[in-house]
Structures are given as C-alpha cells and as structure tokens.
Design a protein around this motif. Structure first.
Motif, PDB file in Angstrom:
ATOM      1  N   LEU A  12       0.857  -1.224  -0.035  1.00 10.74           N
ATOM      2  CA  LEU A  12       0.048   0.025   0.108  1.00 10.74           C
ATOM      3  C   LEU A  12       1.046   1.220  -0.009  1.00 10.74           C
ATOM      4  O   LEU A  12       2.041   1.428   0.860  1.00 10.74           O
ATOM      5  N   GLU A  13       0.485   2.478  -1.008  1.00  9.23           N
ATOM      6  CA  GLU A  13       1.222   3.475  -0.626  1.00  9.23           C
ATOM      7  C   GLU A  13       0.003   4.613  -0.989  1.00  9.23           C
ATOM      8  O   GLU A  13      -0.755   4.573  -1.576  1.00  9.23           O
ATOM      9  N   LEU A  14       0.458   5.579  -0.161  1.00  6.78           N
ATOM     10  CA  LEU A  14      -0.479   7.039  -0.566  1.00  6.78           C
ATOM     11  C   LEU A  14       0.481   8.001  -0.795  1.00  6.78           C
ATOM     12  O   LEU A  14       1.519   8.427  -0.042  1.00  6.78           O
ATOM     13  N   THR A  15       0.209   8.588  -1.958  1.00  8.98           N
ATOM     14  CA  THR A  15       1.065   9.571  -2.693  1.00  8.98           C
ATOM     15  C   THR A  15       0.551  10.627  -3.152  1.00  8.98           C
ATOM     16  O   THR A  15      -0.732  10.579  -3.432  1.00  8.98           O
ATOM     17  N   GLY A  22      -7.000  17.666 -13.312  1.00 15.41           N
ATOM     18  CA  GLY A  22      -5.973  18.487 -12.831  1.00 15.41           C
ATOM     19  C   GLY A  22      -6.170  18.785 -11.294  1.00 15.41           C
ATOM     20  O   GLY A  22      -5.564  19.692 -10.918  1.00 15.41           O
ATOM     21  N   GLU A  23      -7.245  18.069 -10.709  1.00 18.46           N
ATOM     22  CA  GLU A  23      -7.348  18.341  -9.204  1.00 18.46           C
ATOM     23  C   GLU A  23      -6.484  17.910  -8.357  1.00 18.46           C
ATOM     24  O   GLU A  23      -6.081  16.747  -8.724  1.00 18.46           O
ATOM     25  N   THR A  24      -5.885  18.491  -7.514  1.00 16.90           N
ATOM     26  CA  THR A  24      -4.850  17.857  -6.623  1.00 16.90           C
ATOM     27  C   THR A  24      -5.402  16.864  -5.683  1.00 16.90           C
ATOM     28  O   THR A  24      -6.676  16.956  -5.200  1.00 16.90           O
ATOM     29  N   ALA A  25      -4.998  15.845  -5.455  1.00 19.73           N
ATOM     30  CA  ALA A  25      -5.312  14.413  -4.897  1.00 19.73           C
ATOM     31  C   ALA A  25      -4.316  13.650  -4.111  1.00 19.73           C
ATOM     32  O   ALA A  25      -3.167  13.915  -4.469  1.00 19.73           O
ATOM     33  N   GLU A  26      -4.711  13.252  -3.095  1.00 17.66           N
ATOM     34  CA  GLU A  26      -4.114  11.970  -2.618  1.00 17.66           C
ATOM     35  C   GLU A  26      -4.475  10.714  -3.074  1.00 17.66           C
ATOM     36  O   GLU A  26      -5.562  10.312  -3.115  1.00 17.66           O
ATOM     37  N   ILE A  27      -3.365   9.855  -3.676  1.00 14.75           N
ATOM     38  CA  ILE A  27      -3.724   8.601  -4.492  1.00 14.75           C
ATOM     39  C   ILE A  27      -3.371   7.450  -3.728  1.00 14.75           C
ATOM     40  O   ILE A  27      -2.179   7.216  -3.111  1.00 14.75           O
ATOM     41  N   LEU A  28      -4.190   6.757  -3.410  1.00 18.27           N
ATOM     42  CA  LEU A  28      -3.953   5.571  -2.727  1.00 18.27           C
ATOM     43  C   LEU A  28      -3.871   4.323  -3.655  1.00 18.27           C
ATOM     44  O   LEU A  28      -4.651   4.154  -4.518  1.00 18.27           O
ATOM     45  N   ILE A  29      -2.740   3.547  -3.513  1.00 14.29           N
ATOM     46  CA  ILE A  29      -2.344   2.461  -4.445  1.00 14.29           C
ATOM     47  C   ILE A  29      -1.996   1.357  -3.777  1.00 14.29           C
ATOM     48  O   ILE A  29      -1.127   1.410  -2.896  1.00 14.29           O
ATOM     49  N   GLY A  30      -2.897   0.221  -4.258  1.00  9.95           N
ATOM     50  CA  GLY A  30      -2.710  -1.123  -3.608  1.00  9.95           C
ATOM     51  C   GLY A  30      -1.784  -2.235  -4.491  1.00  9.95           C
ATOM     52  O   GLY A  30      -2.463  -2.158  -5.814  1.00  9.95           O
TER      53      GLY A  30
END
Length: 353
Positions: A12-15, A22-30
């Motif tokens: 898991l990674e939150l980046t 183009g909206e700023t976001a936190e991306i959770l990747i598994g």
C-alpha cells in the motif's frame, strides 16, 4: 500527516498526485501478487511484490530497449488494462507458431489476442523484387518490442519508427536495394497479416508496456508546461489530461470496466513446460478492497476494484493494482483495510495518521 502502515500481504502507498481534470489529490495505490502453477492453480505470494516507481530498461538504456518494468504508481487510470511480460515457447524447433492470451471477467470483459512468432529473417533479392528468407527454427522468443516491427533507418540516425523505435523491419527513406540485406524482419506479427514488402509499416505487436516517450503515449502529455514542472507545481499541465494518459498497455489491451470477481485467463504457447497447442487456463477470483476511513467526526466505506492486471508468464505470477484518488482527506485519520473475496471479509489491518 497521513501515513499508511505496512500490511502483511498487500503493498500500500499513499502519494500526492492529481486527477485527469488537474485537481490535486492523494492517491492510494495497492498491489496484490499471486503465483500460478502448471495446472492453473492460483495462490497468493507470501508477500506481494513492491510497487514499481518507474519504468526500467535493460542496460538502463531506453534508446535501444523496451521496458522490462513500468511505473505502477501513476495517479489515475480509466477502466482497466492488462500488461503481459511473456515468452513464446514450443517443444521442438519450428520456423514459426502462434501464441494466444485471453481474459474474461464477471464485469463483462471479453478479450482475446493472438500473435505469430517466427525465427529470424532478412530481405533478399528475387526476380519479382524483394522477398524475405525462410525463418530460422526457434523454440522460444521473448514477446518484446525489440522483435516487433519498428526500429531505425540504418543510414539515417534520426529516422526512427515513432511507435516502436527499438524494433526491426523499418526501412525508412534512402535505403538502396543492396542495403536491404542488413534489415532484420519482425519476428512478432499478426497471424494472416504478415509483412509483405520492405515499404510495409504494420502496427508493432506485443503484450508488454509502451513507454511514455513513444508515440502515441507521448501525445497525451503534450500539454506539459515546462515552467510549471520546473517550479514543482502540483499540476504541471495546461488543461486536462486524457483519461487513458497513464495506460501502459497497447490500446487493444484496455477495457472500459474494472477488474473484479471471477476471472479466467487462458494462455496458449506462453508457458514453458506446457505444449504450445495446449491452453493453460487460470481460474481465480479478483478481490475487491474495502477501505474504512475514520476520524472522530468522519467515517466512510470505499470499495476499490483493480484497474491493472500484470501477468509474468516466465515467473508464472499475476499482480493486481488498485487505485483511488481522494481530493479531500482529513489531515489525521485511521484507515482500516478489508479484503472482500468469495463474499468473505477478512479482519482489517489498521493504517494510522
């Protein structure tokens, strides 16, 4: 600060990133990794493989090689895709044979792709013009773009085939007939539609990832603003990106729907130890992930479905990638991860921030 604690199985990674708009976001990747055997039985690896942070190339040279690994931590994807690192195998030397991969899922994805692989060939002169030599016998061939149509004009350094600069068969302009014997022909093509003459420019064929500096992927990032990128602004592009900008697979390996539920992957001619005409069928269930975000005043359940299936036929491994963009997250939260498979919810693993 939000932190994702290590999970005993899932990577898991939150980046930080952005949406296609183009909206700023936190991306959770598994990421979840599996092993399959020669009977098609699937079981999880003891620990999922790490997430790939960048494209990687043999000899670290993207000028002459296609990727051996692609960036998995991209901010978004549309629907889903399948990326395959594969090698064609046959039991005895042959001049050529066909291989095939197929995928079907509960979500309605129905995909099938067949390729012809053959031994090395070159052009030769004949009474009717240029013809190619008989293919040399082979027993295996990596399904890589180095063996697909493309490449460079041997007489003009900057004359390259934009959709596959590392391939073979591209003649370009200015080559004489006496130069054709230096041009290797592609060894991976579409069955029934093989290259016929030196001037042919077929679509390069393969299962693997296409790097972002090749056409047509390069065009998706044409709106990059170099000043914004240099200043490290959150979103360095002028306007929205295509929803498929971060797809790595060939376009005929993209799907409008996510990957979820019972799935069947069939590989023919792509497994060492299995006869080239005998399909290897892999039946398994692609799980969903459920996240429970919690603060003192906030709680939300979010279901994640896979957007990428990575198949490595040499290691006999499957990898699933999950992704979700969050445009508004509390600064401090706890996230519980549940895995939903066969209708069973596992015990959560907590991630604290």
């Amino acid at each position: 600060m939000i932190e994702i604690q290590p999970h005993p199985y899932y990577q898991l990674e939150l980046t930080s990133g952005w949406t296609a708009q183009g909206e700023t976001a936190e991306i959770l990747i598994g990421k979840a990794s599996y092993q399959y055997d020669l009977e098609g039985y699937v079981q999880p690896l003891a620990e999922s493989e790490p997430l790939s942070q960048s494209d990687e190339y043999p000899e670290d040279d993207p000028e002459i090689h296609a990727p051996i690994c692609f960036r998995e931590t991209v901010p978004f994807k549309y629907g889903s895709e399948i990326v395959m690192f594969a090698t064609a195998h046959c039991a005895a030397p042959r001049s050529g044979f066909n291989v095939e991969a197929a995928l079907s899922t509960e979500e309605g994805i129905q995909w099938r792709k067949m390729l012809s692989v053959m031994g090395p060939r070159t052009w030769k002169s004949s009474l009717l013009g240029a013809a190619y030599s008989d293919p040399e016998p082979i027993t295996e061939l990596p399904i890589r773009y180095e063996y697909a149509f493309g490449g460079r004009n041997t007489k003009k350094e900057h004359d390259v085939y934009p959709t596959n600069p590392v391939g073979r068969g591209y003649v370009g302009n200015g080559l004489k007939k006496t130069d054709l014997s230096e041009v290797l022909l592609p060894q991976i093509e579409v069955p029934g539609d093989l290259i016929k003459k030196p001037s042919d420019t077929p679509e390069p064929q393969g299962f693997g990832p296409i790097p972002p500096h090749w056409h047509p992927r390069q065009a998706a990032f044409a709106s990059l603003d170099e000043e914004k990128a240099a200043s490290r602004e959150k979103y360095p592009y002028n306007g929205p990106l295509p929803e498929t900008a971060y797809h790595s697979a060939p376009k005929n390996q993209w799907f409008d729907k996510s990957l979820h539920g019972p799935a069947k992957l069939t590989l023919t001619g792509l497994t060492q130890g299995v006869p080239e005409h005998q399909p290897l069928t892999i039946d398994w269930t692609i799980p969903s992930l459920t996240l429970l975000w919690k603060t003192r005043s906030f709680e939300d359940h979010i279901t994640l479905k896979a957007d990428t299936l990575v198949v490595d036929t040499e290691k006999r491994q499957l990898h699933l990638l999950y992704r979700r963009a969050f445009t508004q997250l509390p600064k401090r939260l706890m996230a519980e991860l549940h895995v939903v498979e066969h209708g069973i919810v596992t015990e959560p693993e907590a991630a604290h921030g």
